[in-house]
Write a protein that holds these residues in place. Structure first.
Motif, short mmCIF file in Angstrom:
data_model
loop_
_atom_site.label_atom_id
_atom_site.label_comp_id
_atom_site.label_asym_id
_atom_site.label_seq_id
_atom_site.Cartn_x
_atom_site.Cartn_y
_atom_site.Cartn_z
N SER A 1 13.35 -0.25 -8.49
CA SER A 1 14.36 -0.17 -9.54
C SER A 1 13.71 0.01 -10.91
N ALA A 2 12.65 -0.75 -11.19
CA ALA A 2 12.05 -0.63 -12.51
C ALA A 2 11.42 0.75 -12.69
N SER A 3 10.74 1.25 -11.65
CA SER A 3 10.14 2.57 -11.77
C SER A 3 11.20 3.61 -12.05
N ALA A 4 12.32 3.51 -11.32
CA ALA A 4 13.37 4.50 -11.50
C ALA A 4 13.93 4.43 -12.91
N LEU A 5 14.14 3.20 -13.42
CA LEU A 5 14.69 3.09 -14.77
C LEU A 5 13.71 3.66 -15.80
N PHE A 6 12.44 3.36 -15.62
CA PHE A 6 11.46 3.92 -16.56
C PHE A 6 11.45 5.44 -16.49
N LEU A 7 11.57 5.93 -15.28
CA LEU A 7 11.59 7.39 -15.11
C LEU A 7 12.78 7.99 -15.85
N LEU B 1 0.84 -1.20 0.00
CA LEU B 1 0.00 0.00 0.00
C LEU B 1 0.87 1.24 0.00
N ALA B 2 1.85 1.25 0.90
CA ALA B 2 2.74 2.40 0.97
C ALA B 2 3.43 2.59 -0.36
N LEU B 3 3.85 1.46 -0.95
CA LEU B 3 4.52 1.50 -2.25
C LEU B 3 3.60 2.12 -3.30
N SER B 4 2.35 1.66 -3.33
CA SER B 4 1.48 2.12 -4.39
C SER B 4 1.19 3.60 -4.23
N LEU B 5 1.00 4.04 -2.99
CA LEU B 5 0.74 5.46 -2.81
C LEU B 5 1.97 6.27 -3.17
N GLY B 6 3.16 5.76 -2.74
CA GLY B 6 4.38 6.47 -3.07
C GLY B 6 4.59 6.56 -4.58
N LEU B 7 4.38 5.45 -5.26
CA LEU B 7 4.56 5.47 -6.71
C LEU B 7 3.51 6.34 -7.36
N GLY B 8 2.31 6.39 -6.75
CA GLY B 8 1.28 7.28 -7.27
C GLY B 8 1.77 8.72 -7.26
N ILE B 9 2.37 9.11 -6.13
CA ILE B 9 2.89 10.48 -6.04
C ILE B 9 3.99 10.67 -7.08
N GLY C 1 8.66 -11.78 -1.73
CA GLY C 1 8.08 -10.53 -1.22
C GLY C 1 9.05 -9.38 -1.39
N ILE C 2 10.31 -9.62 -1.10
CA ILE C 2 11.28 -8.52 -1.16
C ILE C 2 11.56 -8.14 -2.61
N VAL C 3 11.64 -9.14 -3.50
CA VAL C 3 11.85 -8.80 -4.92
C VAL C 3 10.69 -7.94 -5.41
N MET C 4 9.48 -8.28 -4.97
CA MET C 4 8.32 -7.48 -5.39
C MET C 4 8.54 -6.01 -5.08
N VAL C 5 8.93 -5.73 -3.85
CA VAL C 5 9.11 -4.34 -3.44
C VAL C 5 10.32 -3.73 -4.14
N ALA C 6 11.41 -4.50 -4.15
CA ALA C 6 12.64 -3.95 -4.70
C ALA C 6 12.49 -3.66 -6.19
N HIS C 7 11.83 -4.57 -6.88
CA HIS C 7 11.66 -4.38 -8.31
C HIS C 7 10.82 -3.14 -8.59
N ALA C 8 9.86 -2.86 -7.71
CA ALA C 8 9.06 -1.65 -7.91
C ALA C 8 9.94 -0.42 -7.90
N LEU D 1 3.52 2.95 -13.16
CA LEU D 1 2.41 2.29 -12.48
C LEU D 1 2.26 0.85 -12.94
N LEU D 2 2.51 0.61 -14.21
CA LEU D 2 2.43 -0.77 -14.70
C LEU D 2 3.46 -1.64 -13.99
N ALA D 3 4.71 -1.17 -14.00
CA ALA D 3 5.76 -2.00 -13.43
C ALA D 3 5.66 -2.05 -11.92
N GLY D 4 5.37 -0.90 -11.34
CA GLY D 4 5.40 -0.82 -9.89
C GLY D 4 4.17 -1.39 -9.23
#
Lengths: 451, 456
Positions: free
Chosen positions: B303-309, B53-61, B294-301, B210-213
């Motif tokens: 790294s992938a978001s940052a690379l897309f950015l 949840l925290a991840l999704s809200l953070g990535l939303g911002i 579980g950790i890869v899920m969070v970590a990938h969010a 949002l797709l990746a994260g």
């Protein structure tokens, strides 16, 4: 007792007298006055049908007044009201409101029909007034739509009459319960009856009039044909199913034409380039879903049918209302930028298409739930597979037009929208969204009706 | 409007953070919603969901900040972004299956609009591909959910009640396949991944993030949570197939990633590879591998978001993402180069990043399950070094062939990057921050399977 039976048929009385009054008023009064009078009649009939909810059932040889009939009538009156608001016949045609009332009356009679005579009367009343409504603009496409319905509807009526005659010959009874009879004649009658009803219900392969009606006739008339008369026929199907016509002919045949309609409707809708024609084929597919619920023969069938129709009717009316404002040949390109040229129309069209596709936040999602759940409970796996395939195709069909509404427009000129259409759209969106987020009230009404 | 959305999202994190410490669930909300349908609002949060949840809200911002420069149809853009975040939050929260399916389907439309309206190139086709894949796969979930709910007496969609009642063993594998179809397409795992490269490549930056994260995580979350709870026997039956699929996926996607010339496509394939690792971790069914997943899920969010950015930022400047045209960033734009360096090493699971921790745990877990799969994961790590260094070399070093990036990261881009980098390193160096909250979820996911298979 007397008072109760009068109250039971009050919706029919109100609609009938309303139609006559509107007809009398039409040549003299202003168009808006006639429309207001017709609207008033519909509101009174709606209230009369709703007031009977929860009271004991009444039935006579001809008509029956039970929860299903009341709910059906209420839905029919509501759809009549919705279509009346955006009925825009070109030129002097002031008969429009009266014809809408007559078609609604026909559908309401169908909801109560318990006898071959009332069944036929209701069907023909609805069909004939729809033909008149179709040709009101007197344009070529409208005339074509009218002729098609006249000829195909005529064939349907003849088939139906023949079916009724055969059953009468076999059983000596004209009530719907006569279909419980067995024997060669009743079986033949059942097959013909199914064909006759399929004409009116726009089921494949008897659906040919539907796309032309949607693209040629006035949108309000098409909406009435797609909702009110369909609700009436659906109620008849449910009643016939309860009577128990010869098996396996009835369920098997119904399942076949339902499955055919779902596939054909969705596949054809996929190929359409005009919004109204797409909606026409999609309504064939939607009829298929409803028929599939009846064909599965599950215990929760009637509830599922009524819920599905209650969610389908506002979506179709709203979508057709938008389509009407865009012109009869609205291609995806004409939809471009709709969301910015007129945000209300864009948003409501999106919502209506989502509902037809069965996507959440619109009531269509729960309609899809009821459809699937009814098929699962009845163990109709083949139909379930077809319905799932159909909804999968359907998502693509509807989203294509939805996406077009959000694309960049060549012109960004605001699109004007008359007051009446705006009201219909707002009301339709409120129903779609409200029931989509909180379906409780509708479920409670269904419980009451089928308690 | 964007500001309002931001404020609301921050508020959401605030309330999310206040959840107290309960034995199993941090918070559990139960409200009647449509009793006749057996539907209730049943939201439950544990460490895993809270983190997501925290991840999704953070990535939303992040995605709202990132798309600040988009000028077309801004209100609708922000609405679509918030809609996506809201729908995926619903997925992370719901334990009433019908509500879960509701939110699951709800994610499709805004993501479709994001790609179709603000995307690049062949955006319509990519958006339709995304839609068709996910809508059809969603039907599998819907059918299974409807079956579970509608055949019960009384009708209920309460996950816990259904789990307590037990699903007939003969049906479990079938129903699980229905669930898994939806989850695996969303994840995605080859051969069900065909929608993802196009969707990612054509989507706007915020859409890719949002797709990746988020969207991929909803698939992983669903796999993590529901199969074990509802279909323990089915899971025991099908887990080997999941492992095989994941093993195939991670090698295949990594190899395909090596051959890409479009940088965004390359990153998209790395997502597929990483998500296949997550699938292996989940299907492994031992505490190590589940924790790793579980950790890869969070970590990938992160790294992938940052690379897309970063790639989106490059595209904004020079209008290309072609590896053959880019280059020489380390001299002209050092901040870009530094950011790339960090997130590339995260992608290839360099120690110190949270990705390393996750992959290492999955590999450890795989040794407990089957050494062959551990070997496969190790090989995929090697391949990931190949594609990551190739990307890094082409983009950061050398000289630019055609497209020279001259303007370094702006504040609007730097802010999110710093936050994402901070998270990657923080959880890489202090893994306890993730592992402790995840523990309850991992325990819950291992116990039922152990009960069925007879393992301790």
């Amino acid at each position: 007792m007397m008072a109760a039976s009068v109250l039971a048929v009050l919706p029919l009385i109100v609609l009938g007298t309303g139609a006559v009054l509107a007809m009398l008023l039409a040549p003299r009064a202003r168009a808006d006055t006639v429309r207001a009078a017709a609207g008033l009649a519909l509101v009174v009939a709606l209230a009369a049908a709703l007031r009977r909810m929860g009271t004991p059932d009444l039935s006579s040889a001809m008509l029956v007044d039970d929860g299903l009939a009341r709910l059906g009538q209420a839905l029919v009156c509501a759809t009549g009201l919705g279509t009346l608001a955006f009925l825009r016949p070109a030129r002097p045609a002031r008969e429009g409101p009266a014809l809408v009332l007559l078609a609604t009356l026909g559908a309401a009679v169908l909801c109560k029909a318990n006898h071959a005579a009332t069944l036929f009367l209701g069907l023909e009343l609805a069909t004939l007034s729809l033909i008149a409504l179709f040709v009101l603009p007197l344009t070529r496409p409208a005339l074509e739509a009218g002729y098609k319905l006249l000829i195909l509807g005529g064939i349907g009526a003849a088939t139906l009459l023949f079916a009724l005659a055969l059953t009468y010959a076999a059983t000596g009874s004209l009530t719907l319960q006569a279909w419980a009879g067995r024997g060669m004649l009743v079986s033949l009658g059942t097959a013909l009856l199914m064909a006759g009803l399929a004409f009116k219900f726009a089921l494949a392969p008897f659906h040919m009039w539907t796309p032309d009606a949607f693209s040629g006739a006035p949108a309000a008339a098409a909406a009435l044909a797609g909702t009110a008369s369909k609700i009436g026929v659906a109620v008849v199907l449910v009643r016939l199913d309860a009577a128990g016509p010869p098996e396996p002919l009835w369920h098997m045949g119904l399942a076949l034409i339902a499955g055919g309609s779902i596939l054909l409707g969705n596949l054809q809708a996929l190929r359409q380039t005009a919004l109204p024609r797409m909606l026409g084929y999609s309504s064939v597919a939607q009829s298929g879903y409803v028929a599939a619920i009846v064909a599965s023969g599950g215990a929760g069938g009637p509830t599922a049918v009524m819920f599905y129709l209650a969610g389908y009717a506002p979506a179709l009316i709203a979508a057709l209302c938008v389509a009407a404002s865009l012109g009869p040949q609205a291609r995806p390109e004409d939809l471009h930028g709709l969301a910015w040229r007129n945000p209300l129309m864009g948003a409501v069209l999106a919502l209506a298409l989502m509902s037809l596709a069965g996507l959440p936040i619109s009531v269509g999602f729960f309609g899809k739930y009821y459809l699937f759940a009814a098929l699962i409970r009845a163990g109709a796996w083949g139909l379930l597979a077809v319905a799932a395939l159909g909804t999968g195709l359907g998502v693509y069909v509807y989203i294509r037009f939805l996406a077009a509404a959000f694309r960049t427009a060549p012109s960004s000129a605001p699109l004007p929208l008359p007051m009446a259409e705006g009201t219909v759209l707002v009301a339709g969106a409120a129903i779609l969204l409200g029931l989509g987020l909180y379906p409780g009230p509708l479920i409670a009404a269904l419980r009451l009706a089928f308690a | 409007l964007a500001l309002v959305a931001l404020a609301a999202a921050v508020l959401g994190i605030g309330t999310g953070g206040q959840a107290g410490a309960a034995p199993r669930w941090l918070a559990l909300e139960r409200h009647v919603w449509a009793p006749a349908l057996g539907v209730q609002i049943l939201f439950a949060v544990d460490g895993l969901s809270a983190a997501l949840l925290a991840l999704s809200l953070g990535l939303g911002i992040v995605s709202i900040v990132v798309s600040w420069n988009i000028t077309r149809h801004v209100p609708l853009l922000n609405a679509a972004l918030c809609w996506t975040v809201a729908a995926s939050n619903g997925v992370f929260l719901s334990f009433d299956l019908l509500v879960f399916a509701f939110f699951w389907e709800l994610m499709i439309v805004p993501a479709f609009l994001l790609i179709a309206i603000w995307g690049h190139g062949e955006r319509e086709a990519a958006a339709l591909k995304f839609l068709v894949f996910n809508a059809v796969a969603g039907l599998g979930l819907l059918a299974a959910v409807f079956y579970l709910g509608a055949t019960g007496d009384p009708v209920t969609f309460d996950t816990f009640a259904i789990a307590a009642r037990g699903v007939p063993p003969a049906l479990q594998a079938w129903l699980l396949s229905g669930f898994a179809l939806a989850f695996l397409v969303k994840l995605p795992v080859p051969p069900l991944h065909a929608w993802l490269p196009d969707a990612h490549t054509m989507a706007p930056t915020a859409g890719s993030i949002l797709l990746a994260g988020l969207l991929l995580k909803t698939g992983a979350y669903g796999l993590f949570r529901f199969p074990v709870l509802l279909f323990p026997q089915g899971m025991a039956e099908l887990a080997p197939f999941g492992l095989a699929l994941g093993g195939f996926g991670t090698i295949y996607a990594a190899l395909v990633a090596c051959g890409q010339t479009d940088a965004k496509r390359l990153v998209a394939y790395t997502s597929v590879a990483h998500m296949s690792v997550v699938l292996m971790g989940i299907c492994g069914g031992v505490p190590f591998s589940l924790m790793g997943a579980g950790i890869v899920m969070v970590a990938h969010a992160f790294s992938a978001s940052a690379l897309f950015l970063l790639l989106g930022a490059i595209y904004d400047r020079v209008g290309t993402r072609d590896l053959r045209e880019l280059g020489g960033m380390q001299r002209s734009v050092p901040r870009f180069a530094a950011a790339f360096a960090l997130f590339f090493s995260a992608t290839l699971a360099m120690p110190g990043t949270s990705n390393f921790l996750g992959e290492a745990l999955v590999i450890t877990g795989m040794f407990q399950v089957q050494w062959l799969y551990a070997l496969i994961t190790l090989v995929s790590l090697v391949v990931s070094v190949v594609y990551a260094t190739r990307l890094f070399k082409r983009v950061v070093f050398g000289t630019s062939r055609q497209a020279e990036v001259t303007e370094d990261l702006r504040l609007r881009e730097l802010g999110p990057i710093v936050v994402l980098a901070g998270c990657t390193l923080l959880f890489g160096l202090l893994p306890q921050l993730l592992m402790v909250p995840f523990q309850t979820a991992v325990d819950a996911a291992t116990l039922p399977v152990a009960a069925v298979t007879g393992a301790p």
